[in-house]
Design a protein around this motif. Structure first.
Motif, mmCIF file in Angstrom:
data_model
loop_
_atom_site.group_PDB
_atom_site.id
_atom_site.type_symbol
_atom_site.label_atom_id
_atom_site.label_comp_id
_atom_site.label_asym_id
_atom_site.label_seq_id
_atom_site.Cartn_x
_atom_site.Cartn_y
_atom_site.Cartn_z
ATOM 1 N N GLN A 211 0.805 -1.225 0.000
ATOM 2 C CA GLN A 211 0.000 0.000 0.000
ATOM 3 C C GLN A 211 0.836 1.271 0.000
ATOM 4 O O GLN A 211 0.297 2.368 -0.079
ATOM 5 C CB GLN A 211 -0.915 0.015 1.240
ATOM 6 N N LEU A 212 2.154 1.135 0.050
ATOM 7 C CA LEU A 212 3.017 2.301 0.202
ATOM 8 C C LEU A 212 3.255 3.007 -1.126
ATOM 9 O O LEU A 212 3.377 2.375 -2.175
ATOM 10 C CB LEU A 212 4.368 1.885 0.801
ATOM 11 N N THR A 213 3.327 4.327 -1.055
ATOM 12 C CA THR A 213 3.720 5.119 -2.220
ATOM 13 C C THR A 213 5.236 4.999 -2.410
ATOM 14 O O THR A 213 5.946 4.545 -1.505
ATOM 15 C CB THR A 213 3.368 6.596 -2.004
ATOM 16 N N PRO A 214 5.777 5.398 -3.575
ATOM 17 C CA PRO A 214 7.233 5.390 -3.742
ATOM 18 C C PRO A 214 7.960 6.165 -2.647
ATOM 19 O O PRO A 214 9.014 5.734 -2.174
ATOM 20 C CB PRO A 214 7.423 6.045 -5.122
ATOM 21 N N ALA A 215 7.396 7.296 -2.223
ATOM 22 C CA ALA A 215 8.029 8.088 -1.172
ATOM 23 C C ALA A 215 8.045 7.323 0.153
ATOM 24 O O ALA A 215 9.054 7.315 0.872
ATOM 25 C CB ALA A 215 7.280 9.417 -0.992
ATOM 26 N N GLN A 216 6.951 6.673 0.482
ATOM 27 C CA GLN A 216 6.882 5.931 1.741
ATOM 28 C C GLN A 216 7.812 4.723 1.736
ATOM 29 O O GLN A 216 8.402 4.381 2.761
ATOM 30 C CB GLN A 216 5.433 5.511 2.007
ATOM 31 N N ARG A 217 7.962 4.081 0.570
ATOM 32 C CA ARG A 217 8.903 2.957 0.483
ATOM 33 C C ARG A 217 10.333 3.433 0.765
ATOM 34 O O ARG A 217 11.110 2.739 1.425
ATOM 35 C CB ARG A 217 8.817 2.302 -0.902
ATOM 36 N N GLN A 218 10.652 4.629 0.275
ATOM 37 C CA GLN A 218 11.982 5.185 0.522
ATOM 38 C C GLN A 218 12.193 5.441 2.015
ATOM 39 O O GLN A 218 13.263 5.176 2.567
ATOM 40 C CB GLN A 218 12.152 6.489 -0.254
ATOM 41 N N LEU A 219 11.159 5.954 2.693
ATOM 42 C CA LEU A 219 11.264 6.221 4.127
ATOM 43 C C LEU A 219 11.438 4.934 4.926
ATOM 44 O O LEU A 219 12.157 4.914 5.932
ATOM 45 C CB LEU A 219 10.033 6.986 4.608
ATOM 46 N N VAL A 220 10.792 3.858 4.491
ATOM 47 C CA VAL A 220 10.958 2.564 5.171
ATOM 48 C C VAL A 220 12.413 2.106 5.073
ATOM 49 O O VAL A 220 12.995 1.610 6.044
ATOM 50 C CB VAL A 220 10.001 1.509 4.580
ATOM 51 N N GLU A 221 13.030 2.267 3.899
ATOM 52 C CA GLU A 221 14.448 1.905 3.739
ATOM 53 C C GLU A 221 15.330 2.722 4.677
ATOM 54 O O GLU A 221 16.282 2.211 5.258
ATOM 55 C CB GLU A 221 14.895 2.122 2.290
ATOM 56 N N ILE A 222 15.015 4.009 4.823
ATOM 57 C CA ILE A 222 15.807 4.874 5.709
ATOM 58 C C ILE A 222 15.667 4.412 7.158
ATOM 59 O O ILE A 222 16.655 4.294 7.893
ATOM 60 C CB ILE A 222 15.360 6.342 5.550
ATOM 61 N N LEU A 223 14.449 4.119 7.574
ATOM 62 C CA LEU A 223 14.225 3.630 8.941
ATOM 63 C C LEU A 223 14.966 2.315 9.180
ATOM 64 O O LEU A 223 15.585 2.110 10.225
ATOM 65 C CB LEU A 223 12.728 3.429 9.180
ATOM 66 N N ARG A 224 14.897 1.413 8.193
ATOM 67 C CA ARG A 224 15.557 0.115 8.316
ATOM 68 C C ARG A 224 17.066 0.287 8.504
ATOM 69 O O ARG A 224 17.697 -0.395 9.307
ATOM 70 C CB ARG A 224 15.252 -0.703 7.063
ATOM 71 N N ALA A 225 17.653 1.216 7.769
ATOM 72 C CA ALA A 225 19.102 1.425 7.835
ATOM 73 C C ALA A 225 19.540 2.002 9.174
ATOM 74 O O ALA A 225 20.676 1.801 9.606
ATOM 75 C CB ALA A 225 19.546 2.352 6.714
ATOM 76 N N LEU A 226 18.639 2.721 9.843
ATOM 77 C CA LEU A 226 19.026 3.412 11.067
ATOM 78 C C LEU A 226 18.760 2.600 12.322
ATOM 79 O O LEU A 226 18.915 3.105 13.433
ATOM 80 C CB LEU A 226 18.306 4.759 11.148
ATOM 81 N N THR A 227 18.338 1.345 12.185
ATOM 82 C CA THR A 227 18.231 0.479 13.357
ATOM 83 C C THR A 227 19.620 -0.074 13.673
ATOM 84 O O THR A 227 20.340 -0.518 12.777
ATOM 85 C CB THR A 227 17.250 -0.679 13.099
ATOM 86 N N GLY A 228 20.001 -0.046 14.920
ATOM 87 C CA GLY A 228 21.343 -0.485 15.311
ATOM 88 C C GLY A 228 22.349 0.645 15.168
ATOM 89 O O GLY A 228 22.041 1.748 14.731
ATOM 90 N N GLU A 229 23.594 0.366 15.514
ATOM 91 C CA GLU A 229 24.645 1.388 15.502
ATOM 92 C C GLU A 229 25.282 1.466 14.124
ATOM 93 O O GLU A 229 25.732 0.476 13.567
ATOM 94 C CB GLU A 229 25.723 1.050 16.541
ATOM 95 N N ALA A 230 25.328 2.682 13.565
ATOM 96 C CA ALA A 230 25.900 2.885 12.233
ATOM 97 C C ALA A 230 27.086 3.834 12.315
ATOM 98 O O ALA A 230 27.044 4.844 13.016
ATOM 99 C CB ALA A 230 24.853 3.453 11.295
ATOM 100 N N LYS A 231 28.159 3.497 11.602
ATOM 101 C CA LYS A 231 29.333 4.371 11.508
ATOM 102 C C LYS A 231 29.393 5.093 10.164
ATOM 103 O O LYS A 231 29.875 6.213 10.079
ATOM 104 C CB LYS A 231 30.608 3.544 11.702
ATOM 105 N N VAL A 232 28.941 4.409 9.118
ATOM 106 C CA VAL A 232 28.916 4.973 7.768
ATOM 107 C C VAL A 232 27.529 4.737 7.187
ATOM 108 O O VAL A 232 27.042 3.608 7.187
ATOM 109 C CB VAL A 232 29.970 4.314 6.853
#
Length: 510
Positions: free
Chosen positions: A137-158
């Motif tokens: 049901q997600l728009t292209p914009a919302q799919r992009q936001l899900v990817e961003i949220l997924r990447a920011l779980t846990g500790e990130a250095k780069v």
């Protein structure tokens, strides 16, 4: 990265790249499609192994043999094409692989809801993303936001962002930029890949430019100029990016009267032979829905569409194509291309009836046609048998255009024709649009980049909430006037009955 190189057979995608990404800085990574940006990012994610050279993190050499190792090391890449599981919720997509469990087996939905709500609030996306929405049901914009949220779980250095704003609204872009600045302040090394100069100068501390797989230079963003960047990227000056001359005639080719769908309300529109009409509006304005309805791909509830005076029956894409209407849609990979098929097959798709003898396609004629358009549009590929999925975004878009040029359309609708495409390929596509107009094709161009519309269009038609709110001739169109029409309802709701005062700045200028 020290002396990083990557070969694919005889093709050298990266050649001796030595580049660093400092903690607490935003490094923009720029270059034409095919310059090596994607290859470099795939090495960082562990999707590719370098042919030569090394990657170091905090001074220690990394063996990035797999995406799991890259993630464990603290490296995150947010891809341009989001990978979403369609049948589960936003929350489950974000924490896929690390879902909270109750008793070790059952999904702990209460804990999942607590986590996603907290992360949405923390990152500023709570107003634009609902945790329970399904991936489908997600728009292209919302799919992009899900990817961003997924990447920011846990500790990130780069963290690398690959064209993250290509599908985002102005509000979502503002939230993303605020997030990137917070990451920078926290000491994260941010890599930002974009073709949008304005974003680069707004966000970046430094700019690294790749060309033909090699590092062309690293510039201080505060001191770099746009022309200098373009010269580094393409090796030539593109000062005359737009080449439009008014060649429109009085002959109306496309006539739309009171067109109404579930997303479009009472649209009236005329496009003349040789005319480029720009269609502007914010995300959700109904521009793409209008394009799909004109092409016969969405149900129509009322109104008429005529092409050269002939009424098109709604919901019949084949009839629209035969009448002379072509559509290059916004999502070229999902809606336009057969990615596993060749350039030849994708180009000839809508003219197979002309290439048949009895029930068989004349392969020689098909190859001649595809090669002719590949040469004309300068599609960069080893040959016309190359699978389209292996091409850069700019070359994929040229294949879509080649398909419709082969059909010789009377009307061509281009929805975001340069999204995710480098500046060099943009210049070539702008030239193609100008050439088509000179040949008498009526063009309707949808774009979220206002400078692009202002440079290309003879007229700009503006939409909001599924209806047309205004029209501006080339001579009177400005970014400010387009935005005022794009937000007309919001402004009228905000203003009192006294009218225009709220549209003026402190100096009284409109």
């Amino acid at each position: 990265m020290r002396g990083l190189g990557k070969r694919f057979g005889e093709v050298r995608a990266l050649d001796g790249v030595t580049l660093d990404f400092p903690a607490g800085q935003v490094t923009a990574l720029m270059g034409e499609n095919g310059a090596g940006k994607s290859t470099l990012l795939k090495i960082l994610t562990g999707d590719h192994r370098p042919t030569e050279g090394t990657v170091l993190l905090d001074g220690a050499e990394l063996a990035l043999g797999s995406p799991a190792r890259a993630r464990a090391a603290g490296i995150r890449i947010i891809p341009q094409e989001p990978e979403i599981i369609p049948h589960v919720s936003v929350a489950e997509n974000v924490y896929a692989g690390a879902l909270p469990r109750r008793g070790g087996r059952r999904l702990d939905r209460a804990e999942l809801h607590r986590r996603i709500t907290a992360d949405l609030d923390r990152l500023g996306f709570s107003r634009v993303l609902e945790p329970e929405l399904l991936g489908s049901q997600l728009t292209p914009a919302q799919r992009q936001l899900v990817e961003i949220l997924r990447a920011l779980t846990g500790e990130a250095k780069v963290i690398a962002f690959d064209e993250p704003t290509s599908s985002l609204s102005e509000q979502e872009v503002a939230a993303l930029f605020a997030l990137i600045r917070r990451l920078r302040a926290q000491g994260v090394a941010v890599v930002y890949v974009s073709h949008r100069m304005q974003e680069i100068f707004q966000l970046a501390d430094r700019i690294a430019v790749l060309r033909d797989g090699m590092l062309a230079g690293v510039l201080d963003a505060a001191e770099a100029g746009e022309q200098e960047l373009v010269r580094l990227m393409v090796g030539r000056d593109l000062s005359r990016l737009f080449v439009r001359q008014r060649v429109a005639t009085d002959q109306v080719v496309l006539q739309v009267d009171d067109l109404t769908t579930d997303d479009v309300r009472g649209v009236n529109l005329a496009v003349r032979a040789g005319e480029v009409v720009g269609l502007a509006g914010l995300i959700g304005a109904g521009r793409s829905e209008l394009a799909l309805a004109l092409a016969g791909d969405l149900p129509v509830r009322g109104g008429t569409v005529r092409l050269d005076g002939r009424r098109l029956r709604p919901g019949r894409p084949g009839e629209a194509i035969r009448a002379g209407l072509g559509l290059a849609p916004e999502e070229r990979k999902a809606q336009a291309l057969f990615l596993q098929r060749s350039i030849r097959e994708n180009t000839s798709l809508v003219v197979l009836d002309r290439l048949r003898r009895w029930r068989f396609v004349r392969r020689g004629a098909e190859r001649e046609l595809a090669q002719g358009f590949a040469d004309r549009l300068r599609v960069r590929a080893p040959g016309i048998e190359q699978e389209v999925r292996t091409l850069s975004g700019g070359n994929q878009q040229k294949v879509v255009l080649a398909r419709w040029l082969a059909r010789k359309p009377k009307v061509l609708i281009l929805d975001e024709p340069t999204r995710g495409i480098d500046v060099g390929a943009k210049a070539e596509i702008y030239q193609i649009i100008a050439d088509l107009a000179r040949e008498g094709v009526a063009l309707l161009v949808i774009s979220s980049e206002l400078p692009e519309l202002l440079g290309l269009a003879d007229r700009v038609v503006v939409m909001q909430n599924g209806r047309i709110t205004g029209e501006l001739d080339r001579a009177e169109a400005t970014e400010e006037r387009i935005l005022a029409l794009a937000m007309a309802d919001d402004l009228s709701d905000h203003n009192d009955s006294s009218g225009e005062d709220d549209l003026r700045d402190e100096g009284g200028r409109p």
